[in-house]
Scaffold this motif. Structure first.
Motif, PDB file in Angstrom:
ATOM      1  N   GLU A   7       0.771  -1.270   0.091  1.00 39.54           N
ATOM      2  CA  GLU A   7       0.226   0.172   0.146  1.00 39.54           C
ATOM      3  C   GLU A   7       0.947   1.312  -0.148  1.00 39.54           C
ATOM      4  N   LYS A 127      -2.876   8.669   5.831  1.00 41.40           N
ATOM      5  CA  LYS A 127      -3.902   7.967   5.541  1.00 41.40           C
ATOM      6  C   LYS A 127      -4.024   6.365   5.580  1.00 41.40           C
ATOM      7  N   GLN A 130      -2.461   5.300   8.934  1.00 41.18           N
ATOM      8  CA  GLN A 130      -3.378   5.117  10.268  1.00 41.18           C
ATOM      9  C   GLN A 130      -4.466   4.013  10.123  1.00 41.18           C
ATOM     10  N   ASN A 131      -4.524   3.430   9.059  1.00 43.40           N
ATOM     11  CA  ASN A 131      -5.261   2.095   8.885  1.00 43.40           C
ATOM     12  C   ASN A 131      -4.602   0.968   9.453  1.00 43.40           C
ATOM     13  N   HIS A 132      -3.398   1.146   9.615  1.00 42.34           N
ATOM     14  CA  HIS A 132      -2.611   0.165  10.197  1.00 42.34           C
ATOM     15  C   HIS A 132      -1.961   0.008  11.533  1.00 42.34           C
TER      16      HIS A 132
END
Length: 355
Positions: A7, A127, A130-132
């Motif tokens: 990602e 972004k 922050q998802n991880h």
């Protein structure tokens, strides 16, 4: 972590040429050479450790350039170099297993102290990170996990100050724009607006709390002003994570703010907790004894809660209005209205200014 790495790589430009490492002559050629070397290491998947070391070198060198004097004296290209260093450091850190928080911190430093690069790539990278971030515990959580449970902290009960009717700020519920403009904005009169932010998720769903703020933003680095009054010698500014700020200052007893004014209209929204606010109109300025210097002309020399009436005798004669602002209420503060604010419990507010 391979998912995270993929990602992160997807955020980077697809080709080395798209990075556009072009700077003015003020940037040393040796720094540009190092940046290009970092890019080659990243895109060719070579030595990440060396790549991280070179990124830190870029950051350290450009940091010195950012601190040569006042901010207006800093060349923008040095800020861009710093942001590139932070970007490459963050990307390298993502190759590790537990460095997500450090990678977010590197991005935040680039956002705060650097300049916008590559179509706001640092914001896009944050972004993704922050998802991880939930895969990594906060340092305080790690320490707490080895301690005996101490029970739930007692909630803070606000000490609500009684407001006299004669000096209370008036209240109105959901006024039309025309009514607000005619009755308060044009005549420059303070008012508490009720019901106008009930649709906010933070108000409607009662989401905001210390735990909620720490969960969504605890690892983010932010600028913080330290000190109960910015006229104090101890007042300073620093950078710290939201977690650190909450632990050191929010969970501790909050200090009152100094009394001052802004040359703008203000809507002061109380989202969580309660605040006591006292307002003085511009006509009362002389009685508030502003600082004589141009830098602090909009700040009173008087300690509102413990006034020195020997040196500031007219303060006792100043007329004021006051209120206790509750969650979901919005206070309109007109231009150049002096305001004093004291938290009555753990609280969060949001302000909007306009001229």
């Amino acid at each position: 972590m391979s998912c995270l790495w993929n990602e992160v790589l997807a955020v980077l430009p697809p080709r080395i040429e798209d990075l556009r490492l072009e700077f003015s002559r003020t940037v040393d050629k040796s720094l540009v050479f190092l940046l290009r070397q970092i890019v080659e290491l990243l895109y060719e998947g070579q030595d990440i450790v060396k790549c991280l070391q070179l990124s830190q070198t870029i950051i350290d060198f450009s940091w010195e350039k950012l601190n040569i004097g006042t901010w207006r004296e800093v060349e923008k290209d040095w800020r861009r170099v710093y942001s590139h260093g932070c970007l490459f450091k963050a990307v390298c850190l993502c190759k590790g297993k537990t460095a997500v928080r450090e990678a977010i911190e590197a991005c935040d430093m680039g956002l705060l102290m650097g300049a916008t690069i590559l179509d706001n790539i640092l914001i896009r990278l944050v972004k993704v990170l922050q998802n991880h971030k939930t895969t990594v515990k906060r340092p305080l959580e790690d320490a707490a996990s080895h301690q005996e449970p101490s029970g739930k902290k007692p909630s803070v009960v606000p000490v609500i100050q009684e407001i006299r009717t004669s000096v209370a700020v008036p209240r109105v519920r959901c006024p039309s724009l025309e009514h607000f403009r005619a009755q308060y904005l044009i005549p420059q009169k303070p008012v508490i607006l009720e019901g106008i932010v009930d649709h906010w998720p933070a108000v409607r769903d009662c989401k905001w709390s210390v735990d909620y703020i720490r969960d969504i933003a605890g690892c983010r680095t932010v600028p913080v002003e330290l000190g109960s009054r910015y006229t104090d010698e101890q007042w300073s500014q620093t950078l710290m994570t939201v977690d650190e700020f909450i632990e050191k200052y929010i969970l501790a007893q909050e200090e009152p703010n100094p009394i001052g004014y802004l040359a703008q209209h203000q809507l002061f929204e109380q989202v969580v907790g309660h605040k006591y606010i006292r307002l003085y109109s511009p006509e009362q300025t002389a009685k508030l004894h502003p600082h004589p210097t141009q830098l602090l002309y909009n700040t009173s020399q008087v300690d509102v809660e413990n006034p020195d009436l020997v040196n500031f005798p007219e303060f006792e004669l100043a007329d004021f209005q006051e209120c206790t602002l509750r969650p979901g209420e919005v206070l309109f503060i007109p231009v150049k209205y002096w305001h004093y604010v004291r938290s009555l419990d753990i609280s969060f507010s949001v302000s909007f200014w306009w001229t």
